[in-house]
Design a protein around this motif. Structure first.
Motif, short mmCIF file in Angstrom:
data_model
loop_
_atom_site.label_atom_id
_atom_site.label_comp_id
_atom_site.label_asym_id
_atom_site.label_seq_id
_atom_site.Cartn_x
_atom_site.Cartn_y
_atom_site.Cartn_z
N ALA A 116 0.85 -1.19 0.00
CA ALA A 116 0.00 0.00 0.00
C ALA A 116 0.89 1.24 0.00
O ALA A 116 1.98 1.22 0.57
CB ALA A 116 -0.90 0.01 1.24
N PRO A 117 0.45 2.33 -0.63
CA PRO A 117 1.29 3.52 -0.70
C PRO A 117 1.33 4.32 0.59
O PRO A 117 2.17 5.20 0.75
CB PRO A 117 0.63 4.33 -1.81
CG PRO A 117 -0.81 3.95 -1.73
CD PRO A 117 -0.81 2.48 -1.38
N ASP A 118 0.42 4.00 1.53
CA ASP A 118 0.30 4.84 2.72
C ASP A 118 0.54 4.10 4.02
O ASP A 118 0.36 4.66 5.09
CB ASP A 118 -1.10 5.48 2.76
CG ASP A 118 -2.20 4.43 2.81
OD1 ASP A 118 -1.94 3.27 2.39
OD2 ASP A 118 -3.31 4.76 3.25
N ALA A 119 0.95 2.83 3.95
CA ALA A 119 1.15 2.06 5.17
C ALA A 119 1.96 0.82 4.86
O ALA A 119 2.06 0.39 3.72
CB ALA A 119 -0.20 1.67 5.79
N GLU A 120 2.55 0.22 5.91
CA GLU A 120 3.32 -1.00 5.74
C GLU A 120 2.37 -2.19 5.78
O GLU A 120 2.43 -3.05 6.68
CB GLU A 120 4.38 -1.10 6.84
CG GLU A 120 5.33 0.08 6.92
CD GLU A 120 6.36 0.09 5.80
OE1 GLU A 120 5.99 -0.22 4.65
OE2 GLU A 120 7.51 0.44 6.08
N ARG A 143 -6.86 -4.90 2.56
CA ARG A 143 -5.53 -4.75 3.13
C ARG A 143 -5.20 -5.97 3.98
O ARG A 143 -6.05 -6.48 4.69
CB ARG A 143 -5.46 -3.48 3.97
CG ARG A 143 -5.58 -2.22 3.14
CD ARG A 143 -5.33 -0.98 3.97
NE ARG A 143 -5.24 0.19 3.10
CZ ARG A 143 -4.48 1.24 3.33
NH1 ARG A 143 -3.75 1.29 4.41
NH2 ARG A 143 -4.46 2.25 2.49
N GLN A 144 -3.97 -6.39 3.87
CA GLN A 144 -3.54 -7.59 4.59
C GLN A 144 -2.21 -7.31 5.27
O GLN A 144 -1.31 -6.68 4.71
CB GLN A 144 -3.37 -8.74 3.60
CG GLN A 144 -3.27 -10.11 4.22
CD GLN A 144 -4.60 -10.62 4.74
OE1 GLN A 144 -5.21 -10.00 5.61
NE2 GLN A 144 -5.05 -11.73 4.22
N GLU A 145 -2.09 -7.76 6.51
CA GLU A 145 -0.85 -7.56 7.25
C GLU A 145 0.31 -8.28 6.56
O GLU A 145 0.14 -9.37 5.98
CB GLU A 145 -1.00 -8.08 8.68
CG GLU A 145 -2.05 -7.37 9.51
CD GLU A 145 -1.63 -5.95 9.89
OE1 GLU A 145 -0.51 -5.53 9.53
OE2 GLU A 145 -2.42 -5.28 10.56
#
Length: 285
Positions: A116-120, A143-145
């Motif tokens: 993602a461009p905004d989070a790890e 979203r997936q960790e």
């Protein structure tokens, strides 16, 4: 964040709310730490009462997310749409036939994932679901960790050593199941194994009863730009493990070849349109 004057939007021939929605999205696209209702009201020069309903609707639709502190961020639906419309579009088109063939060969759901461009975290850019009545179902934009999914582990494994060390040290990891790996030392050992073998596994780590296997897609400079993975019921994945590993490695290599990439290791995983390490994840402050 910049200040956007929305006072004249009503006279542009369209509903004022449409202009305010775009003002909100513009501001949050540049706000790596998100923004509260009060901050958005100041920056858009719009009354809080006018923004509450818009923010609620955008959040309900997955275009925004709101954390426990009341800060808003761009949500998975909007980020996935942006990726599909810009740099990620070519990757999706190129990988799509590979996903289709992979599902046909493995009988399991195939997923294309990127940072993602905004989070790890990883975000699912495209998917082709298995036709099995019992299958792994997932939504594009989910979203997936990184630490508990095959798609995410591949991306994590090819962070720079400094970025990976920071992630393992600071990122707050939740134990979703009894087998979720959250310890930094254990994850580091697994990451080292992934880099050696070129394949990542997740066994009952994100959801009990679901497992996956993934491999990396490389760009021309040898950097990892995406992950390709298949997922399904744990028992079926366990029975077909060797064949699934062969299939996922071949499919990822095929995608790499299709985008003109170079099979290499030791390079950093990056988002297709990332300008720097995201810091919108769940880090300890």
């Amino acid at each position: 964040m910049q200040v956007l004057d929305t006072s004249s939007l009503a006279g542009r021939g369209g509903p004022q709310s449409v202009g305010r929605i775009f003002a909100i999205l513009d501001l949050l696209a540049e706000a790596r730490d998100g923004a509260t209702l009060s901050e958005l009201a100041v920056k858009t020069t719009a009354p809080k009462t006018s923004l509450v309903g818009l923010l609620s609707g955008l959040t309900l639709e997955g275009c925004l997310v709101r954390n426990e502190e009341g800060r808003y961020y761009l949500g998975p639906r909007f980020v996935a749409l942006a990726m599909r419309a810009t740099p990620g579009r070519e990757l999706i088109a190129t990988a799509r036939p590979v996903l289709v063939d992979l599902v046909e060969a493995s009988g399991e759901t195939a997923v294309l994932g990127v940072l993602a461009p905004d989070a790890e975290v990883a975000i699912y850019l495209d998917k082709v679901e298995s036709e099995n009545p019992i299958r792994y179902a997932v939504s594009v934009g989910k979203r997936q960790e990184l630490y508990c999914s095959a798609a995410g582990k591949i991306l994590l494994a090819f962070f720079t050593s400094e970025r990976r060390e920071n992630y393992l040290k600071s990122y707050v990891r939740e134990k979703f199941t009894a087998t979720t790996i959250i310890g930094a030392a254990e994850l580091q050992r697994e990451v080292s194994q992934i880099r050696r073998e070129g394949v990542a596994y997740s066994v009952d780590e994100g959801v009990s009863g679901a497992s996956g296997v993934g491999a990396a897609i490389y760009a021309a400079d040898g950097s990892v730009v995406a992950s390709l993975s298949i997922a399904g019921p744990t028992e079926r994945m366990r029975q077909n493990r060797a064949e699934n590993v062969r299939l996922i490695k071949a499919a990822a290599a095929n995608c790499t070849k299709r985008i003109g990439g170079t099979l290499a290791t030791g390079q950093e995983a990056t988002s297709p349109f990332e300008t720097g390490p995201g810091n919108g994840g769940r880090y300890n402050k």
